[in-house]
Write an enzyme that holds these catalytic residues in place. Structure first.
Site, PDB file in Angstrom:
ATOM      1  N   TYR A  36       2.215   0.522   1.250  1.00 35.53           N
ATOM      2  CA  TYR A  36       2.510  -0.345   2.430  1.00 35.53           C
ATOM      3  C   TYR A  36       2.206  -1.802   2.208  1.00 35.53           C
ATOM      4  O   TYR A  36       2.749  -2.670   2.428  1.00 35.53           O
ATOM      5  CB  TYR A  36       2.557   0.412   3.718  1.00 35.53           C
ATOM      6  CG  TYR A  36       2.982  -0.578   4.777  1.00 35.53           C
ATOM      7  CD1 TYR A  36       4.318  -0.359   5.264  1.00 35.53           C
ATOM      8  CD2 TYR A  36       2.146  -1.504   5.387  1.00 35.53           C
ATOM      9  CE1 TYR A  36       4.686  -1.055   6.315  1.00 35.53           C
ATOM     10  CE2 TYR A  36       2.573  -2.319   6.641  1.00 35.53           C
ATOM     11  CZ  TYR A  36       3.808  -2.099   6.942  1.00 35.53           C
ATOM     12  OH  TYR A  36       4.236  -2.953   8.007  1.00 35.53           O
ATOM     13  N   ASP A  37       0.773  -1.586   2.084  1.00 35.61           N
ATOM     14  CA  ASP A  37       0.087  -2.911   1.861  1.00 35.61           C
ATOM     15  C   ASP A  37       0.440  -3.695   0.673  1.00 35.61           C
ATOM     16  O   ASP A  37       0.559  -4.852   0.581  1.00 35.61           O
ATOM     17  CB  ASP A  37      -1.535  -2.464   1.558  1.00 35.61           C
ATOM     18  CG  ASP A  37      -2.102  -2.011   2.990  1.00 35.61           C
ATOM     19  OD1 ASP A  37      -1.501  -2.032   3.997  1.00 35.61           O
ATOM     20  OD2 ASP A  37      -3.012  -1.359   2.949  1.00 35.61           O
ATOM     21  N   THR A  76      -7.020  -9.184  14.313  1.00 41.89           N
ATOM     22  CA  THR A  76      -8.429  -9.803  13.796  1.00 41.89           C
ATOM     23  C   THR A  76      -8.141 -10.420  12.425  1.00 41.89           C
ATOM     24  O   THR A  76      -7.396  -9.808  11.511  1.00 41.89           O
ATOM     25  CB  THR A  76      -9.491  -8.332  13.700  1.00 41.89           C
ATOM     26  OG1 THR A  76      -9.549  -7.874  14.697  1.00 41.89           O
ATOM     27  CG2 THR A  76     -10.793  -9.213  13.785  1.00 41.89           C
ATOM     28  N   LYS A 111     -15.229  -1.070  12.318  1.00 41.00           N
ATOM     29  CA  LYS A 111     -13.756  -1.346  12.721  1.00 41.00           C
ATOM     30  C   LYS A 111     -13.005  -0.019  12.503  1.00 41.00           C
ATOM     31  O   LYS A 111     -12.934   0.601  11.425  1.00 41.00           O
ATOM     32  CB  LYS A 111     -13.200  -2.397  11.670  1.00 41.00           C
ATOM     33  CG  LYS A 111     -11.799  -2.793  11.952  1.00 41.00           C
ATOM     34  CD  LYS A 111     -11.486  -4.131  11.108  1.00 41.00           C
ATOM     35  CE  LYS A 111     -10.102  -4.397  11.586  1.00 41.00           C
ATOM     36  NZ  LYS A 111      -9.050  -3.309  11.489  1.00 41.00           N
ATOM     37  N   ARG A 127      -1.779  -1.309  22.538  1.00 39.66           N
ATOM     38  CA  ARG A 127      -1.708  -2.537  22.320  1.00 39.66           C
ATOM     39  C   ARG A 127      -0.410  -3.201  22.333  1.00 39.66           C
ATOM     40  O   ARG A 127       0.007  -4.182  22.782  1.00 39.66           O
ATOM     41  CB  ARG A 127      -2.516  -2.896  21.114  1.00 39.66           C
ATOM     42  CG  ARG A 127      -2.238  -4.309  20.913  1.00 39.66           C
ATOM     43  CD  ARG A 127      -3.327  -5.060  19.850  1.00 39.66           C
ATOM     44  NE  ARG A 127      -2.814  -4.328  18.599  1.00 39.66           N
ATOM     45  CZ  ARG A 127      -3.667  -4.541  17.547  1.00 39.66           C
ATOM     46  NH1 ARG A 127      -4.886  -5.225  17.310  1.00 39.66           N
ATOM     47  NH2 ARG A 127      -2.929  -4.108  16.502  1.00 39.66           N
ATOM     48  N   GLU A 156     -10.022   2.232  20.783  1.00 36.51           N
ATOM     49  CA  GLU A 156      -9.308   2.742  19.955  1.00 36.51           C
ATOM     50  C   GLU A 156      -9.053   4.142  20.218  1.00 36.51           C
ATOM     51  O   GLU A 156     -10.046   4.970  20.257  1.00 36.51           O
ATOM     52  CB  GLU A 156      -9.795   2.389  18.383  1.00 36.51           C
ATOM     53  CG  GLU A 156      -8.363   2.315  17.519  1.00 36.51           C
ATOM     54  CD  GLU A 156      -8.758   0.809  16.793  1.00 36.51           C
ATOM     55  OE1 GLU A 156      -7.870   0.722  15.837  1.00 36.51           O
ATOM     56  OE2 GLU A 156      -9.088  -0.212  17.531  1.00 36.51           O
ATOM     57  N   CYS A 373      -5.247   1.544 -29.775  1.00 39.17           N
ATOM     58  CA  CYS A 373      -4.237   1.891 -30.729  1.00 39.17           C
ATOM     59  C   CYS A 373      -3.900   0.683 -31.602  1.00 39.17           C
ATOM     60  O   CYS A 373      -3.578  -0.276 -30.897  1.00 39.17           O
ATOM     61  CB  CYS A 373      -3.045   2.493 -29.875  1.00 39.17           C
ATOM     62  SG  CYS A 373      -1.541   2.517 -30.890  1.00 39.17           S
ATOM     63  N   CYS A 378       3.686   0.472 -31.411  1.00 35.11           N
ATOM     64  CA  CYS A 378       3.653   1.716 -30.374  1.00 35.11           C
ATOM     65  C   CYS A 378       4.403   1.669 -29.543  1.00 35.11           C
ATOM     66  O   CYS A 378       4.339   0.514 -28.710  1.00 35.11           O
ATOM     67  CB  CYS A 378       2.011   1.807 -30.228  1.00 35.11           C
ATOM     68  SG  CYS A 378       1.766   3.066 -28.762  1.00 35.11           S
TER      69      CYS A 378
HETATM   70 ZN    ZN Z   1      -0.122   4.030 -29.764  1.00 40.41          ZN
END
Ligand code: ZN
Length: 622
Positions: A36-37, A76, A111, A127, A156, A373, A378
């Site tokens: 979400y963030d 905040t 917090k 709130r 809270e 590697c 690759c």
């Molecule tokens: Zn590789």
């Protein structure tokens, strides 16, 4: 067209975020907090001013009465680094000084990461959107314990961390989800009832929290210790600490924005750690061939999220610290960042290091602390390089790692091959009809949509040649000449060391044919101004930021932009608080105009601008 695409993208992002918010409020989150963030961060990048970012979505508790708060409950402001906290202290000191107050005292509290609300002794309200919340007084009847008694103001609703860890961590990813469920729903499940009966769900008024007090100087010097101490005394989920001013006069003077109080800041701590055990070590191959060890661990709760994977930096660390299956480690999560290995508590006898590449089976080489590697072909490296190209180019959708992997698996393992694909080819490769259309369209758009030349160069993913250095390089050499420059020439440019210069020159040689091939495809490149063209001697326009809008009499805006850069002006595409002038032509964009007005930015006509810049030229060439 690009603007429309951006609008579409922000629109769908917001729709998605809203959907996740709703699910979250129902106590049934669809994505992890981290995810979400990340989405939120993406929106911030696309549209920093979007109002969605600044509004607190109210929890919609069905069948709950709405309550208007006597004064708004704001959110905040957040700081993630010591620098940001230091800036806060400087700002507070300065403003307090303006009303003659010195020697300020700060208060720091944990917090809490729960559901915010306010208890006036009779009505308990959430709130909500900050202005209006929902009456949730029934929470106390259900068995939520008001810490310190009723009527203690804002606080809270949280669940005790020790209880959650022991009884609920298996069923719930985040304790806050559990709390929201308990408050919002009238029918409680067995787990919720048990938690309430165990008196583990509390309403904690902010004034009842443990706190530290001291000077701004002490705060900055000791923030880590202060945080650790507060966390050790707090048996609730926390996601940082809150630092604020105690003096009421200063608080009143500093006031608030529409979003947050200016005398208060949340410090998202780097403090919370957890101990767990390694179950498996996975090796990921990056675009330059370097292998990154990822540790799969016994799931552990950290800063509110259930952690299953931790990156362990590099192979050298695995060897040195003797990490392997069964090792006990301490992990740390800071802010919204992915958890990292902090230290090793119990080592293993023989850490297992791979001898061959997990993708292509080539024998691996050690380069300092890194296992690498060496096979440029690759397929894991190719996938990462291609995906890097699209990501850095930044003007092309739909080419995420999943799509790239599918293309590479079908033999389309180079930009040359991918850019040759038409809609029909995508269909033949097994992509759906709509996706095929989107993919073909995206390839063509990426060529027509304007893109900075340094971004284009950085997209090739040449080791040591990121965006900043590409820009630096292109202010000395034209893109068309870039594959011909030598390490010696690069080394002469300020800021490029000897080793880096050699690795960049080698990388440019290696990618030479593809860079030239892509250049020949006529991408719509915005050119970096060469130092040699830049005559920004001592005129007062140099370094100023301007935005051009509307139809210009002088001719094309692109040409005007390029002229402006030669005068040392910085040309921006959109108006923001850093803009110095908005230059308006005919039919100037109303969004840009109103934004400039709002921000108090100087708005000048094209004629006035020409006059100003003409004087610059006159000064220099008498
Ligand atoms: Zn590789």
């Amino acid at each position: 067209m690009l603007q429309k695409k951006l609008n579409d993208e922000t629109g769908s992002l917001i729709a998605l975020l809203k959907k996740y918010n709703q699910a979250y409020r129902r106590g049934k989150p669809l994505v992890s907090d981290n995810e979400y963030d990340n989405l939120l961060a993406k929106l911030k990048k696309l549209d920093p001013e979007n109002k969605f970012l600044h509004q607190v979505e109210p929890e919609k508790f069905e069948q709950k009465k709405q309550v208007k708060h006597p004064s708004p409950m704001l959110s905040t402001e957040k700081a993630y680094t010591l620098d940001q906290l230091a800036r806060f202290v400087v700002r507070v000191t300065k403003e307090a000084g303006e009303i003659g107050i010195q020697n300020l005292e700060y208060k720091v509290t944990p917090k809490l990461d729960g559901l915010a609300g306010r208890d006036d002794g009779v009505i308990f309200a959430s709130r909500g959107n900050g202005e209006v919340g929902f009456e949730i007084s029934s929470a106390f009847a259900k068995g939520v314990i008001p810490i310190g008694g009723r009527g203690l103001g804002p606080g809270e609703v949280v669940i005790q961390k020790s209880y959650f860890k022991e009884h609920l961590a298996v069923d719930f990813e985040h304790p806050r989800n559990m709390v929201v469920g308990i408050i919002s729903s009238d029918k409680l499940n067995a787990l919720a009832l048990k938690a309430l009966q165990a008196k583990a769900v509390h309403f904690v008024p902010y004034k009842e929290l443990h706190c530290w007090t001291g000077s701004g100087e002490h705060l900055l010097q000791n923030i880590k210790t202060i945080t650790t101490n507060l966390f050790s005394k707090t048996d609730y989920p926390v996601d940082g600490v809150v630092a604020e001013i105690i003096d009421e006069a200063v608080k009143k003077y500093m006031g608030a924005t529409a979003h947050h109080y200016r005398w208060q800041i949340a410090v998202k701590s780097k403090g919370e750690t957890a101990i767990t055990r390694v179950e498996k070590v996975i090796w990921q191959v990056g675009r330059t061939g370097i292998l990154t060890p990822v540790l799969e661990v016994v799931p552990v709760l950290l800063s509110g999220a259930n952690i299953r994977r931790v990156t362990a930096h590099n192979a050298g660390l695995i060897k040195k610290k003797k990490i392997g299956v069964g090792a006990e480690i301490e992990i740390i999560r800071s802010g919204e960042v992915i958890p990292k290995l902090e230290r090793v508590i119990k080592t293993v006898e023989d850490p297992v290091l791979p001898e061959t590449c997990p993708a292509c089976d080539s024998s691996l080489n050690w380069e300092n602390d890194f296992l690498k590697c060496p096979n440029h072909e690759c397929f894991a490296q190719i996938e990462q390089r291609l995906s890097h190209f699209f990501k850095i180019l930044g003007n092309i959708d739909w080419f995420g790692i999943k799509t790239v992997k599918k293309l590479v698996a079908s033999g389309y393992n180079s930009l040359k091959k991918i850019y040759s694909l038409k809609e029909n080819d995508f269909v033949n490769l097994g992509f759906g009809p709509v996706q095929s259309k989107n993919l073909a369209q995206a390839l063509s758009t990426s060529k027509t949509a304007i893109v900075e030349d340094w971004r284009f160069l950085a997209a090739f993913g040449i080791p040591d040649l990121g965006k900043g250095d590409s820009r630096k390089l292109l202010s000395h050499y034209k893109l068309e000449k870039i594959t011909q420059i030598t390490a010696k020439q690069i080394n002469k440019i300020y800021g490029f060391g000897n080793i880096t210069s050699h690795s960049i020159a080698a990388g440019l040689q290696q990618e030479k044919s593809i860079i030239n091939h892509m250049l020949a495809m006529n991408f719509n490149l915005e050119r970096t101004v060469l130092q040699s063209e830049l005559n920004n001697l001592d005129n007062n326009l140099a370094g100023k930021r301007i935005v051009l809008t509307g139809k210009m009499e002088q001719g094309s805006r692109a040409a005007m932009k390029s002229d402006a850069r030669k005068l040392g002006l910085l040309v921006q595409n959109t108006v923001n608080s850093k803009t110095d002038f908005l230059v308006t032509g005919d039919k100037a964009g109303t969004t840009k105009l109103s934004k400039a007005e709002k921000l108090g930015i100087q708005i000048i006509s094209e004629a006035r601008y020409m006059e100003l810049t003409k004087n610059v030229g006159a000064d220099k060439d008498p």
